[in-house]
Scaffold this motif. Sequence first.
Motif, PDB file in Angstrom:
ATOM      1  N   ARG A   1      32.981   9.083  90.220  1.00 21.76           N
ATOM      2  CA  ARG A   1      34.407   8.766  90.300  1.00 21.76           C
ATOM      3  C   ARG A   1      34.661   7.435  90.998  1.00 21.76           C
ATOM      4  O   ARG A   1      35.435   7.338  91.959  1.00 21.76           O
ATOM      5  CB  ARG A   1      35.154   9.898  91.023  1.00 21.76           C
ATOM      6  CG  ARG A   1      35.072  11.238  90.312  1.00 21.76           C
ATOM      7  CD  ARG A   1      35.833  12.324  91.035  1.00 21.76           C
ATOM      8  NE  ARG A   1      35.749  13.597  90.335  1.00 21.76           N
ATOM      9  CZ  ARG A   1      36.335  14.717  90.746  1.00 21.76           C
ATOM     10  NH1 ARG A   1      37.051  14.712  91.871  1.00 21.76           N
ATOM     11  NH2 ARG A   1      36.210  15.828  90.045  1.00 21.76           N
ATOM     12  N   MET A   2      33.992   6.431  90.503  1.00 18.08           N
ATOM     13  CA  MET A   2      34.106   5.104  91.097  1.00 18.08           C
ATOM     14  C   MET A   2      35.455   4.475  90.757  1.00 18.08           C
ATOM     15  O   MET A   2      36.024   4.739  89.701  1.00 18.08           O
ATOM     16  CB  MET A   2      32.957   4.213  90.616  1.00 18.08           C
ATOM     17  CG  MET A   2      31.583   4.789  90.903  1.00 18.08           C
ATOM     18  SD  MET A   2      30.218   3.724  90.386  1.00 18.08           S
ATOM     19  CE  MET A   2      30.132   2.598  91.769  1.00 18.08           C
ATOM     20  N   ASP A   3      35.932   3.619  91.658  1.00 17.28           N
ATOM     21  CA  ASP A   3      37.214   2.963  91.415  1.00 17.28           C
ATOM     22  C   ASP A   3      37.046   1.875  90.347  1.00 17.28           C
ATOM     23  O   ASP A   3      35.924   1.508  89.994  1.00 17.28           O
ATOM     24  CB  ASP A   3      37.791   2.393  92.716  1.00 17.28           C
ATOM     25  CG  ASP A   3      36.897   1.349  93.356  1.00 17.28           C
ATOM     26  OD1 ASP A   3      36.470   0.416  92.644  1.00 17.28           O
ATOM     27  OD2 ASP A   3      36.616   1.450  94.569  1.00 17.28           O
ATOM     28  N   PRO A   4      38.160   1.351  89.809  1.00 17.78           N
ATOM     29  CA  PRO A   4      38.080   0.434  88.660  1.00 17.78           C
ATOM     30  C   PRO A   4      37.195  -0.791  88.863  1.00 17.78           C
ATOM     31  O   PRO A   4      36.440  -1.149  87.955  1.00 17.78           O
ATOM     32  CB  PRO A   4      39.545   0.026  88.447  1.00 17.78           C
ATOM     33  CG  PRO A   4      40.323   1.196  88.925  1.00 17.78           C
ATOM     34  CD  PRO A   4      39.560   1.724  90.101  1.00 17.78           C
ATOM     35  N   ILE A   5      37.258  -1.455  90.008  1.00 16.46           N
ATOM     36  CA  ILE A   5      36.478  -2.673  90.183  1.00 16.46           C
ATOM     37  C   ILE A   5      34.981  -2.367  90.209  1.00 16.46           C
ATOM     38  O   ILE A   5      34.164  -3.100  89.642  1.00 16.46           O
ATOM     39  CB  ILE A   5      36.914  -3.434  91.465  1.00 16.46           C
ATOM     40  CG1 ILE A   5      36.171  -4.766  91.579  1.00 16.46           C
ATOM     41  CG2 ILE A   5      36.708  -2.606  92.714  1.00 16.46           C
ATOM     42  CD1 ILE A   5      36.412  -5.694  90.430  1.00 16.46           C
ATOM     43  N   LYS A   6      34.603  -1.252  90.835  1.00 13.12           N
ATOM     44  CA  LYS A   6      33.197  -0.842  90.828  1.00 13.12           C
ATOM     45  C   LYS A   6      32.771  -0.439  89.422  1.00 13.12           C
ATOM     46  O   LYS A   6      31.659  -0.745  88.984  1.00 13.12           O
ATOM     47  CB  LYS A   6      32.978   0.319  91.797  1.00 13.12           C
ATOM     48  CG  LYS A   6      33.139  -0.048  93.264  1.00 13.12           C
ATOM     49  CD  LYS A   6      32.925   1.170  94.148  1.00 13.12           C
ATOM     50  CE  LYS A   6      33.134   0.847  95.626  1.00 13.12           C
ATOM     51  NZ  LYS A   6      32.985   2.054  96.481  1.00 13.12           N
ATOM     52  N   THR A   7      33.668   0.232  88.702  1.00 15.05           N
ATOM     53  CA  THR A   7      33.372   0.670  87.338  1.00 15.05           C
ATOM     54  C   THR A   7      33.100  -0.517  86.424  1.00 15.05           C
ATOM     55  O   THR A   7      32.130  -0.520  85.659  1.00 15.05           O
ATOM     56  CB  THR A   7      34.543   1.504  86.782  1.00 15.05           C
ATOM     57  OG1 THR A   7      34.702   2.677  87.581  1.00 15.05           O
ATOM     58  CG2 THR A   7      34.278   1.913  85.342  1.00 15.05           C
ATOM     59  N   VAL A   8      33.960  -1.527  86.482  1.00 16.81           N
ATOM     60  CA  VAL A   8      33.763  -2.723  85.663  1.00 16.81           C
ATOM     61  C   VAL A   8      32.428  -3.373  85.989  1.00 16.81           C
ATOM     62  O   VAL A   8      31.669  -3.772  85.090  1.00 16.81           O
ATOM     63  CB  VAL A   8      34.919  -3.728  85.878  1.00 16.81           C
ATOM     64  CG1 VAL A   8      34.588  -5.058  85.218  1.00 16.81           C
ATOM     65  CG2 VAL A   8      36.211  -3.185  85.311  1.00 16.81           C
ATOM     66  N   THR A   9      32.120  -3.472  87.260  1.00 16.90           N
ATOM     67  CA  THR A   9      30.859  -4.087  87.696  1.00 16.90           C
ATOM     68  C   THR A   9      29.654  -3.351  87.129  1.00 16.90           C
ATOM     69  O   THR A   9      28.731  -3.966  86.576  1.00 16.90           O
ATOM     70  CB  THR A   9      30.780  -4.111  89.230  1.00 16.90           C
ATOM     71  OG1 THR A   9      31.890  -4.831  89.763  1.00 16.90           O
ATOM     72  CG2 THR A   9      29.495  -4.760  89.706  1.00 16.90           C
ATOM     73  N   VAL A  10      29.651  -2.033  87.247  1.00 19.61           N
ATOM     74  CA  VAL A  10      28.523  -1.229  86.781  1.00 19.61           C
ATOM     75  C   VAL A  10      28.420  -1.260  85.259  1.00 19.61           C
ATOM     76  O   VAL A  10      27.313  -1.355  84.697  1.00 19.61           O
ATOM     77  CB  VAL A  10      28.667   0.222  87.288  1.00 19.61           C
ATOM     78  CG1 VAL A  10      27.599   1.117  86.670  1.00 19.61           C
ATOM     79  CG2 VAL A  10      28.566   0.276  88.809  1.00 19.61           C
ATOM     80  N   LEU A  11      29.540  -1.195  84.558  1.00 17.30           N
ATOM     81  CA  LEU A  11      29.524  -1.224  83.096  1.00 17.30           C
ATOM     82  C   LEU A  11      28.983  -2.555  82.572  1.00 17.30           C
ATOM     83  O   LEU A  11      28.213  -2.585  81.608  1.00 17.30           O
ATOM     84  CB  LEU A  11      30.926  -0.981  82.537  1.00 17.30           C
ATOM     85  CG  LEU A  11      31.441   0.463  82.580  1.00 17.30           C
ATOM     86  CD1 LEU A  11      32.867   0.531  82.049  1.00 17.30           C
ATOM     87  CD2 LEU A  11      30.541   1.391  81.771  1.00 17.30           C
ATOM     88  N   ILE A  12      29.384  -3.651  83.200  1.00 14.25           N
ATOM     89  CA  ILE A  12      28.879  -4.959  82.781  1.00 14.25           C
ATOM     90  C   ILE A  12      27.368  -5.026  82.986  1.00 14.25           C
ATOM     91  O   ILE A  12      26.630  -5.496  82.112  1.00 14.25           O
ATOM     92  CB  ILE A  12      29.585  -6.095  83.551  1.00 14.25           C
ATOM     93  CG1 ILE A  12      31.030  -6.237  83.070  1.00 14.25           C
ATOM     94  CG2 ILE A  12      28.848  -7.420  83.382  1.00 14.25           C
ATOM     95  CD1 ILE A  12      31.854  -7.247  83.841  1.00 14.25           C
ATOM     96  N   CYS A  13      26.898  -4.521  84.108  1.00 11.85           N
ATOM     97  CA  CYS A  13      25.459  -4.506  84.373  1.00 11.85           C
ATOM     98  C   CYS A  13      24.737  -3.620  83.357  1.00 11.85           C
ATOM     99  O   CYS A  13      23.689  -4.002  82.820  1.00 11.85           O
ATOM    100  CB  CYS A  13      25.204  -4.003  85.800  1.00 11.85           C
ATOM    101  SG  CYS A  13      23.463  -4.057  86.299  1.00 11.85           S
ATOM    102  N   GLY A  14      25.299  -2.462  83.060  1.00 11.09           N
ATOM    103  CA  GLY A  14      24.670  -1.526  82.130  1.00 11.09           C
ATOM    104  C   GLY A  14      24.622  -2.017  80.697  1.00 11.09           C
ATOM    105  O   GLY A  14      23.740  -1.623  79.934  1.00 11.09           O
ATOM    106  N   CYS A  15      25.577  -2.871  80.315  1.00  7.97           N
ATOM    107  CA  CYS A  15      25.639  -3.376  78.945  1.00  7.97           C
ATOM    108  C   CYS A  15      24.911  -4.695  78.752  1.00  7.97           C
ATOM    109  O   CYS A  15      24.883  -5.227  77.630  1.00  7.97           O
ATOM    110  CB  CYS A  15      27.106  -3.531  78.508  1.00  7.97           C
ATOM    111  SG  CYS A  15      27.995  -1.962  78.354  1.00  7.97           S
ATOM    112  N   CYS A  16      24.331  -5.240  79.822  1.00  3.98           N
ATOM    113  CA  CYS A  16      23.591  -6.497  79.707  1.00  3.98           C
ATOM    114  C   CYS A  16      22.312  -6.306  78.894  1.00  3.98           C
ATOM    115  O   CYS A  16      21.756  -5.204  78.845  1.00  3.98           O
ATOM    116  CB  CYS A  16      23.222  -7.021  81.104  1.00  3.98           C
ATOM    117  SG  CYS A  16      24.541  -7.944  81.919  1.00  3.98           S
ATOM    118  N   PRO A  17      21.832  -7.363  78.246  1.00  5.48           N
ATOM    119  CA  PRO A  17      20.549  -7.273  77.532  1.00  5.48           C
ATOM    120  C   PRO A  17      19.380  -7.191  78.500  1.00  5.48           C
ATOM    121  O   PRO A  17      19.565  -7.235  79.723  1.00  5.48           O
ATOM    122  CB  PRO A  17      20.520  -8.586  76.733  1.00  5.48           C
ATOM    123  CG  PRO A  17      21.358  -9.530  77.532  1.00  5.48           C
ATOM    124  CD  PRO A  17      22.449  -8.690  78.138  1.00  5.48           C
ATOM    125  N   GLY A  18      18.177  -7.097  77.950  1.00  6.35           N
ATOM    126  CA  GLY A  18      16.990  -7.001  78.781  1.00  6.35           C
ATOM    127  C   GLY A  18      16.727  -8.269  79.566  1.00  6.35           C
ATOM    128  O   GLY A  18      17.125  -9.360  79.166  1.00  6.35           O
TER     129      GLY A  18
END
Length: 356
Positions: free
Chosen positions: A96-113
């Motif tokens: 249940r992360m807040d929006p700014i943490k969520t955006v940060t994690v999603l960007i990291c997770g969607c990055c290429p190798g």
Amino acid sequence: MMNQTTGYVGIVAIYNDSIILGNGSMGILIIPKPMNTAINILTVIILFITMISLGCTMEISKIKAHLLKPKGVAIALLAQFCVMPLTAFSLTKILRMDPIKTVTVLICGCCPGGSLSNIFSLSVKGDMNLSIVMTTCSSIAALVLMPLLLYIFSQGFTGLKDAVPYVGIITALVFTLLPCAIGIFINHYKSNYSATVTKVGLGILIISSIIVSVLSGLAVKDVIWMILMPDVLAVAALMPLIGFIMGYVMSVICRLSPQCSRTISMETGFQNIQLCTTILKVAFSPQSIGPLFLFPLLYITFQCAEALLLALCFRCYQRVTAPHGGKFWNSLPYASKAERTGSNDQYGNLLQFIIT
């Protein structure tokens, strides 16, 4: 360099309500403009040099060979762009992360190798050609898949659909492909300069990274606690570990050789941290992202520690199963010359430094 989005308004409001500066008053992260500009420029330089160095390890003939038999690359791409985004999405939901943490994690997770996967693939006696081709293909595919995946997964969070800096992300991805192409060109037409370019680039990369680390530490010293929160630490530790495990499991299910499975495991767990840092630092304003632009540095710490632990476990297992000079590996039909000898022209010396 990169456009900001209207979604920043909502994120900044949330950020302002949640952050407390060192003096105890409510406020936002304020970085002096010269320092912020210096950090932005240096992060771009780091990304540029990293991708040129990666390009210098790529050979067009090997890329063509894997593209003609794309099973391994296809499975690796599926693992990279399914496992990691889903993991990032699931962890942010569970915690249940807040929006700014969520955006940060999603960007990291969607990055290429990331390029570090090549070194650690060698450390587990993986298929180096597949590793390098996979890093190349994921960087190209990310141009379409990364914005698409961010758009899809941001729909699952209230107020995030307009907060992702798509223009900035696409610009950063294009910027990664240009130096990578330059590196490939150098390696193909001026191969005798590849080693020199890589060595000089490594020196500049180390100096730039140290300067960025010092400037970033000074900029966020009053709010550094925001990236040391339990939920952020949990995500940084779990994401790469899940990627390593799931990448291997998917490969085994698809009946790839153990050598390819280990390679895809490393490729899945490793993200392009340089790209992630550049997006977070340059595409977002300091007021919106705050100290969370340092999340990739926290992530890469766990990423490398876990990969090194897996590599050491594999080496111990190898010694147990091959007590007589490596006869076990020599007997495997898929074992390459590099796997039998533990050597590689591009990475052998570095591997000896890391592992032995």
